[in-house]
Scaffold this motif. Structure first.
Motif, PDB file in Angstrom:
ATOM      1  N   LYS A 176     -22.605  35.392  18.271  1.00 20.73           N
ATOM      2  CA  LYS A 176     -23.231  36.458  19.671  1.00 20.73           C
ATOM      3  C   LYS A 176     -21.651  36.797  20.631  1.00 20.73           C
ATOM      4  O   LYS A 176     -20.993  36.064  19.994  1.00 20.73           O
ATOM      5  CB  LYS A 176     -23.606  34.559  20.351  1.00 20.73           C
TER       6      LYS A 176
ATOM      7  N   ALA B 172     -29.500  45.408  24.345  1.00 23.44           N
ATOM      8  CA  ALA B 172     -30.147  45.007  23.657  1.00 23.44           C
ATOM      9  C   ALA B 172     -28.890  44.499  22.649  1.00 23.44           C
ATOM     10  O   ALA B 172     -27.758  44.680  23.448  1.00 23.44           O
ATOM     11  CB  ALA B 172     -30.226  46.045  22.637  1.00 23.44           C
ATOM     12  N   GLN B 173     -28.972  43.454  21.745  1.00 20.43           N
ATOM     13  CA  GLN B 173     -27.501  42.801  21.382  1.00 20.43           C
ATOM     14  C   GLN B 173     -27.773  42.485  19.683  1.00 20.43           C
ATOM     15  O   GLN B 173     -29.396  42.288  19.497  1.00 20.43           O
ATOM     16  CB  GLN B 173     -27.564  41.471  22.033  1.00 20.43           C
TER      17      GLN B 173
ATOM     18  N   LYS C  21     -41.600  42.373  22.519  1.00 18.93           N
ATOM     19  CA  LYS C  21     -40.943  41.254  21.351  1.00 18.93           C
ATOM     20  C   LYS C  21     -39.598  41.279  22.676  1.00 18.93           C
ATOM     21  O   LYS C  21     -39.575  42.482  22.936  1.00 18.93           O
ATOM     22  CB  LYS C  21     -41.226  41.563  20.634  1.00 18.93           C
ATOM     23  N   GLU C  22     -39.032  40.009  22.413  1.00 16.67           N
ATOM     24  CA  GLU C  22     -37.562  40.055  22.873  1.00 16.67           C
ATOM     25  C   GLU C  22     -36.786  40.448  21.357  1.00 16.67           C
ATOM     26  O   GLU C  22     -35.584  40.463  21.926  1.00 16.67           O
ATOM     27  CB  GLU C  22     -36.626  38.620  23.273  1.00 16.67           C
ATOM     28  N   GLU C  23     -37.223  40.345  20.213  1.00 14.94           N
ATOM     29  CA  GLU C  23     -36.424  40.835  19.201  1.00 14.94           C
ATOM     30  C   GLU C  23     -37.480  42.062  18.489  1.00 14.94           C
ATOM     31  O   GLU C  23     -38.042  41.757  17.887  1.00 14.94           O
ATOM     32  CB  GLU C  23     -36.149  39.344  18.439  1.00 14.94           C
TER      33      GLU C  23
ATOM     34  N   THR D 100     -28.325  40.916  16.020  1.00 15.51           N
ATOM     35  CA  THR D 100     -27.985  39.636  16.012  1.00 15.51           C
ATOM     36  C   THR D 100     -28.061  39.499  14.268  1.00 15.51           C
ATOM     37  O   THR D 100     -27.226  38.876  13.829  1.00 15.51           O
ATOM     38  CB  THR D 100     -28.981  38.869  16.413  1.00 15.51           C
ATOM     39  N   LYS D 101     -28.677  40.305  13.661  1.00 12.67           N
ATOM     40  CA  LYS D 101     -28.412  40.253  12.589  1.00 12.67           C
ATOM     41  C   LYS D 101     -28.560  42.141  11.768  1.00 12.67           C
ATOM     42  O   LYS D 101     -29.599  42.683  12.735  1.00 12.67           O
ATOM     43  CB  LYS D 101     -30.045  39.852  11.762  1.00 12.67           C
TER      44      LYS D 101
ATOM     45  N   ASN E 106     -32.578  42.134  25.786  1.00  7.71           N
ATOM     46  CA  ASN E 106     -32.225  41.137  26.918  1.00  7.71           C
ATOM     47  C   ASN E 106     -33.660  41.211  28.346  1.00  7.71           C
ATOM     48  O   ASN E 106     -32.842  40.047  29.433  1.00  7.71           O
ATOM     49  CB  ASN E 106     -30.720  40.892  27.006  1.00  7.71           C
TER      50      ASN E 106
ATOM     51  N   THR F  24     -31.447  44.585  13.373  1.00  6.17           N
ATOM     52  CA  THR F  24     -32.252  43.615  14.416  1.00  6.17           C
ATOM     53  C   THR F  24     -31.528  43.025  16.200  1.00  6.17           C
ATOM     54  O   THR F  24     -30.551  42.896  15.998  1.00  6.17           O
ATOM     55  CB  THR F  24     -32.579  41.812  13.611  1.00  6.17           C
ATOM     56  N   LEU F  25     -32.639  43.941  17.011  1.00  2.00           N
ATOM     57  CA  LEU F  25     -31.932  43.902  18.252  1.00  2.00           C
ATOM     58  C   LEU F  25     -32.508  42.764  19.423  1.00  2.00           C
ATOM     59  O   LEU F  25     -33.653  42.242  19.184  1.00  2.00           O
ATOM     60  CB  LEU F  25     -32.294  44.949  18.604  1.00  2.00           C
ATOM     61  N   THR F  26     -32.387  42.232  19.967  1.00  2.00           N
ATOM     62  CA  THR F  26     -33.113  40.700  21.211  1.00  2.00           C
ATOM     63  C   THR F  26     -32.724  41.834  22.198  1.00  2.00           C
ATOM     64  O   THR F  26     -31.282  42.678  22.972  1.00  2.00           O
ATOM     65  CB  THR F  26     -31.692  39.575  21.111  1.00  2.00           C
TER      66      THR F  26
END
Length: 172
Positions: free
Chosen positions: A70, A21-22, A128-130, A24-25, A100, A96-98
């Motif tokens: 990013k 996960a990344q 979901k991706e996010e 983003t917000k 991957n 908020t995680l993306t």
């Protein structure tokens, strides 16, 4: 040879039990603010982080929306510490995680910097991706809310361990 084989087996094991996960917000609702100068102190602290792209503030709800660059290496703990350095507390933090990778088992996601997100009562891929999640650990929610959820959190072995890089989150 055995060392290489063991390393490959561990690598395969960890890639099958976790999704990467990344962040983003992040939406941070701070407590203890009384004026716009208080808000400005938190805003300045958050902007000192090199991973932060921009910060927007809602003075009516004392919410700070932090947009991250990013490939950042930030954790919820770092953001919490910045709010506390300004002299205030976190009442709520929504991350908020993306995600991957599509692998999703044991309700765990791991970020590149090594933080672990344990999804509470989430057994399957969110599809979901996010995803937006609320951090439920002590210091990330109000003391009153923490008191209500502490007993439920105690059933997770990772919660009892108290690792600063492990965050227990609830889907929003």
């Amino acid at each position: 040879m055995k060392t290489k084989l063991m390393f490959v087996m561990l690598l395969v094991f960890f890639t099958t039990i976790a999704s990467y996960a990344q962040i983003t917000k992040v939406e941070i609702m701070a407590t203890g603010l009384t004026c716009s100068m208080c808000s400005n102190a938190i805003n300045k602290q958050l902007k000192t982080l090199p991973e932060v792209e921009r910060v927007s503030t809602d003075l009516n709800t004392n919410t700070f929306t932090v947009h991250l660059k990013k490939e950042n290496q930030i954790t919820p703990l770092i953001l919490k510490q910045k709010v506390e350095k300004a002299g205030f507390f976190v009442g709520s933090m929504i991350v908020t995680l993306t995600l991957n990778h599509s692998k999703w088992e044991n309700s765990v996601a791991i970020t590149p910097e090594g933080s672990t997100y344990v999804f509470l009562d989430q057994k399957t891929n969110p599809g979901k991706e996010e995803v937006a999640v609320k951090v439920m650990d002590k210091g990330f929610i109000t003391p009153k809310e923490y008191k209500k959820t502490a007993k439920a959190l105690s059933k997770y072995p990772t919660y009892a361990a108290g690792d600063a890089k492990t965050f227990h989150v609830k889907m929003m």
